[in-house]
Design a protein around this motif. Structure first.
Motif, PDB file in Angstrom:
ATOM      1  N   UNK A   1     -25.864  -9.506  10.752  1.00  0.00           N
ATOM      2  CA  UNK A   1     -26.631  -8.370  11.274  1.00  0.00           C
ATOM      3  C   UNK A   1     -26.575  -7.195  10.305  1.00  0.00           C
ATOM      4  N   UNK A   2     -27.679  -6.551  10.137  1.00  0.00           N
ATOM      5  CA  UNK A   2     -27.723  -5.388   9.255  1.00  0.00           C
ATOM      6  C   UNK A   2     -27.899  -4.132  10.101  1.00  0.00           C
ATOM      7  N   UNK A   3     -26.763  -3.557  10.473  1.00  0.00           N
ATOM      8  CA  UNK A   3     -26.822  -2.355  11.297  1.00  0.00           C
ATOM      9  C   UNK A   3     -26.956  -1.117  10.432  1.00  0.00           C
ATOM     10  N   UNK A   4     -28.173  -0.639  10.306  1.00  0.00           N
ATOM     11  CA  UNK A   4     -28.411   0.585   9.544  1.00  0.00           C
ATOM     12  C   UNK A   4     -27.831   1.754  10.344  1.00  0.00           C
ATOM     13  N   UNK A   5     -26.898   2.520   9.754  1.00  0.00           N
ATOM     14  CA  UNK A   5     -26.361   3.644  10.524  1.00  0.00           C
ATOM     15  C   UNK A   5     -27.446   4.677  10.815  1.00  0.00           C
ATOM     16  N   UNK A   6     -27.249   5.401  11.895  1.00  0.00           N
ATOM     17  CA  UNK A   6     -28.177   6.466  12.266  1.00  0.00           C
ATOM     18  C   UNK A   6     -28.262   7.516  11.174  1.00  0.00           C
ATOM     19  N   UNK A   7     -29.410   8.153  11.068  1.00  0.00           N
ATOM     20  CA  UNK A   7     -29.519   9.324  10.203  1.00  0.00           C
ATOM     21  C   UNK A   7     -29.180  10.560  11.022  1.00  0.00           C
ATOM     22  N   UNK A   8     -28.462  11.492  10.397  1.00  0.00           N
ATOM     23  CA  UNK A   8     -28.109  12.749  11.059  1.00  0.00           C
ATOM     24  C   UNK A   8     -28.925  13.910  10.510  1.00  0.00           C
TER      25      UNK A   8
ATOM     26  N   UNK B   1     -18.563  11.259   9.681  1.00  0.00           N
ATOM     27  CA  UNK B   1     -17.632  10.127   9.764  1.00  0.00           C
ATOM     28  C   UNK B   1     -17.607   9.598  11.193  1.00  0.00           C
ATOM     29  N   UNK B   2     -17.889   8.292  11.319  1.00  0.00           N
ATOM     30  CA  UNK B   2     -18.034   7.678  12.646  1.00  0.00           C
ATOM     31  C   UNK B   2     -16.954   6.639  12.936  1.00  0.00           C
ATOM     32  N   UNK B   3     -15.824   6.732  12.224  1.00  0.00           N
ATOM     33  CA  UNK B   3     -14.701   5.784  12.358  1.00  0.00           C
ATOM     34  C   UNK B   3     -15.063   4.423  11.751  1.00  0.00           C
ATOM     35  N   UNK B   4     -14.084   3.573  11.641  1.00  0.00           N
ATOM     36  CA  UNK B   4     -14.235   2.223  11.082  1.00  0.00           C
ATOM     37  C   UNK B   4     -14.963   2.233   9.737  1.00  0.00           C
ATOM     38  N   UNK B   5     -14.550   3.178   8.882  1.00  0.00           N
ATOM     39  CA  UNK B   5     -15.060   3.277   7.504  1.00  0.00           C
ATOM     40  C   UNK B   5     -16.555   3.590   7.421  1.00  0.00           C
ATOM     41  N   UNK B   6     -17.137   4.033   8.533  1.00  0.00           N
ATOM     42  CA  UNK B   6     -18.572   4.352   8.525  1.00  0.00           C
ATOM     43  C   UNK B   6     -18.777   5.847   8.289  1.00  0.00           C
ATOM     44  N   UNK B   7     -19.488   6.138   7.205  1.00  0.00           N
ATOM     45  CA  UNK B   7     -19.811   7.520   6.868  1.00  0.00           C
ATOM     46  C   UNK B   7     -21.290   7.588   6.522  1.00  0.00           C
TER      47      UNK B   7
END
Ligand code: MN
Ligand code: MN
Length: 345
Positions: free
Chosen positions: A1-8, A257-263
């Motif tokens: 799965x390619x979960x593109x992180x949200x844009x802020x 920073x959204x935890x679990x190495x997601x930035x």
């Protein structure tokens, strides 16, 4: 799965506006800007005399900051009291959820203000305008209610006006609630720009208005921060509120920073909107060559933040040393107290 992180990031001022009768509005709800679940915003401009008509918001309180120009507002409270206030650059207003209000540009130049709502689902569906209310009800009901004939009711606007063009009001018409003297702060107005800012030499400034300074603003806090070139609002988070940003001038970088190495790292320019979910770690760094000014709104009347420097310096040195695997002597290099804003390195 390619979960593109949200844009802020949302480029609000590039949005196609709604325009009529001397008014222009660009809005960002959660529908336009999916990350912004907790707060929505609007950039509105009114030409002199143009009015955002009498209306109310069913699901959100309204907090505003005047970027330029002057404006007059009216508001009715459920206890029957009504208020008329005048605002200029750097002033803030707060209207509780559901209270009827209007906004009209005064003066000789366009008025630009940013509206922030404490609900990401804020939308026109939840905004009720007086012309829409009157036009939608049975004419005989409106006639009885307003003491008009059916012919007179038929001449009223047939649909929502939203904006109404008018003339710049005369000062002597401010009669809704006569006030014997001019007050700096009124129940609905707080002069944020007149506040003495918190200053970090070489780094920047912060002005802040929460319910502590502005009692009616029970659900929202606002702030304007200025960062010198290369300076940074340090890594921090807000335990109790989401954060909505409007970049007034300059340019900046923000990482969320959204935890679990997601930035998610993004670049912001004047007119862009940024968002940080409650609890998410972030910083804002001025990456330009001029002062960066950011208007920030939080959906809580109480301001809370935890800054990295303050957190670490509040722990015994051995805890931090063990946590980061720091050798003896290295721990002294870390900040001994809260930095808040750091000058260019
Ligand atoms: Mn409104
Ligand atoms: Mn923040």
């Amino acid at each position: 799965m390619n979960n593109q992180p949200l844009s802020f990031k949302y480029e609000l001022e590039k949005k196609t506006p709604r325009t009529s009768d001397g008014g222009t509005t660009r809005g960002a709800s959660v529908n336009d800007f999916p990350a912004s679940a907790g707060i929505a915003g609007v950039s509105m401009r009114l030409q002199p005399g143009s009015m955002r008509e009498l209306h109310w918001h069913a699901n959100a309180a309204e907090w505003a900051y005047v970027v330029s120009g002057t404006v007059r507002t009216t508001i009715i409270h459920p206890d029957g009291s009504s208020y008329v206030d005048n605002f200029s650059e750097g002033d803030v207003w707060y209207f509780p959820k559901g209270y009827g209000h209007s906004i009209q540009a005064t003066g000789t130049t366009e008025c630009h203000f940013i509206l922030i709502f404490d609900n990401g689902n804020f939308s026109e569906d939840h905004t009720f305008s007086v012309t829409d209310f009157v036009a939608s009800m049975p004419p005989e009901i409106v006639a009885q209610n307003l003491g008009l004939s059916l012919e007179e009711v038929a001449a009223l606007p047939k649909k929502e006006a939203y904006f109404a063009a008018g003339v710049v009001p005369d000062e002597s018409s401010f009669v809704a609630t006569p006030r014997p003297e001019i007050e700096l702060t009124t129940p609905h107005r707080y002069p944020l720009h007149a506040q003495q800012p918190k200053v970090v030499p070489g780094g920047g400034t912060q002005r802040l208005v929460s319910a502590k300074e502005f009692p009616i603003s029970t659900t929202m806090t606002g702030s304007v921060i200025e960062l010198q070139p290369g300076a940074m609002r340090e890594m921090h988070w807000h335990p109790n509120a989401d954060e909505w940003q409007y970049y007034l001038s300059g340019q900046a970088e923000m990482s969320v920073f959204l935890a679990e190495a997601t930035v998610v790292k993004e670049e912001f320019n004047a007119g862009d909107v940024g968002y940080v979910p409650m609890g998410a770690g972030h910083y804002i760094k001025n990456t330009g060559t001029t002062v960066c000014r950011v208007l920030i709104g939080f959906n809580s009347g109480r301001y809370e933040s935890i800054d990295l420097s303050e957190w670490l310096s509040g722990n015994p040195a051995d805890v931090v040393s063990t946590n980061f695997g720091l050798a003896e002597g290295e721990i002294e290099k870390l900040p001994a107290k809260k930095s808040f804003i750091l000058p260019k390195k």
